[in-house]
Motif scaffolding. Structure first.
Motif, PDB file in Angstrom:
ATOM      1  N   LEU A 118       0.920  -1.421   0.324  1.00  0.00           N
ATOM      2  CA  LEU A 118       0.038   0.155  -0.060  1.00  0.00           C
ATOM      3  C   LEU A 118       1.219   0.997   0.297  1.00  0.00           C
ATOM      4  CD1 LEU A 118      -2.477  -0.910   2.762  1.00  0.00           C
ATOM      5  CD2 LEU A 118      -3.199  -1.421   0.042  1.00  0.00           C
ATOM      6  N   GLN A 119       1.645   1.472   0.807  1.00  0.00           N
ATOM      7  CA  GLN A 119       2.813   2.643   0.991  1.00  0.00           C
ATOM      8  C   GLN A 119       3.816   2.221  -0.324  1.00  0.00           C
ATOM      9  OE1 GLN A 119       5.970   2.408   1.223  1.00  0.00           O
ATOM     10  NE2 GLN A 119       6.595   4.396   2.289  1.00  0.00           N
ATOM     11  N   ARG A 120       4.318   1.980  -0.834  1.00  0.00           N
ATOM     12  CA  ARG A 120       4.080   1.378  -2.131  1.00  0.00           C
ATOM     13  C   ARG A 120       4.087   2.178  -3.374  1.00  0.00           C
ATOM     14  NH1 ARG A 120       8.394   1.475   1.270  1.00  0.00           N
ATOM     15  NH2 ARG A 120      10.049  -0.324   1.183  1.00  0.00           N
ATOM     16  N   ALA A 121       2.093   1.678  -3.162  1.00  0.00           N
ATOM     17  CA  ALA A 121       1.832   2.318  -4.275  1.00  0.00           C
ATOM     18  C   ALA A 121       1.386   3.566  -4.007  1.00  0.00           C
ATOM     19  CB  ALA A 121       0.555   1.492  -4.171  1.00  0.00           C
ATOM     20  N   VAL A 122       1.114   3.833  -3.412  1.00  0.00           N
ATOM     21  CA  VAL A 122       1.328   5.374  -3.176  1.00  0.00           C
ATOM     22  C   VAL A 122       2.240   6.408  -3.329  1.00  0.00           C
ATOM     23  CG1 VAL A 122       1.536   7.424  -0.908  1.00  0.00           C
ATOM     24  CG2 VAL A 122      -0.073   5.528  -0.896  1.00  0.00           C
ATOM     25  N   LEU A 123       3.596   5.626  -3.380  1.00  0.00           N
ATOM     26  CA  LEU A 123       4.677   6.228  -3.656  1.00  0.00           C
ATOM     27  C   LEU A 123       5.075   6.022  -5.399  1.00  0.00           C
ATOM     28  CD1 LEU A 123       7.566   5.150  -1.026  1.00  0.00           C
ATOM     29  CD2 LEU A 123       6.164   7.720  -1.128  1.00  0.00           C
TER      30      LEU A 123
END
Length: 136
Positions: A118-123
């Protein structure tokens, strides 16, 4: 006049960087909120997961201070909250009683693995293929 123009350009660039950072942190907060985490919580879990790849590995809190953009007291409060939630464990360093070790618990590792995509998708969404101003 040229110095003023260069200084103005730097100030504008700095504001762009801060704006992208703020928007990205807000998006990470939104994505992780359903999992009970904020962006700073995730950052600590992510750094610990990288620094301590095996279960039982520990990291000195002092080593986190330079990697997390929080004051030492704010980081201590964040770690205390993560400990209360069962995501990390703290212990005193036997060699240096002033030092504190922190380690991810199994639950902390599992939650990190769950929210990492989820965090990597936001980045990727906020920063992928863009410069710091958000321009392609």
């Amino acid at each position: 006049m040229a110095a003023k123009t260069a200084g103005t350009g730097l100030a504008e660039r700095w504001r762009e960087i801060l704006s992208v950072h703020a928007r990205t942190m807000c998006e990470i907060d939104r994505a992780l909120h359903p999992h009970g985490l904020g962006a700073s919580d995730f950052e600590v879990l992510d750094i610990l997961a990288s620094a301590t790849p095996r279960e039982g590995d520990q990291c000195r809190v002092q080593n986190l201070v330079g990697q997390v953009h929080l004051s030492q007291s704010a980081l201590s409060r964040l770690i205390a909250r993560l400990e209360k939630e069962g995501l990390v464990e703290r212990s005193v360093c036997a060699e240096d009683r002033r030092g504190v070790w922190v380690a991810l618990t199994r639950r902390g590792r599992e939650l990190h693995a769950e929210v990492l995509p989820l965090q990597r998708a936001v980045l990727e969404h906020m920063l992928g293929g863009r410069d710091a101003s958000g321009e392609a």
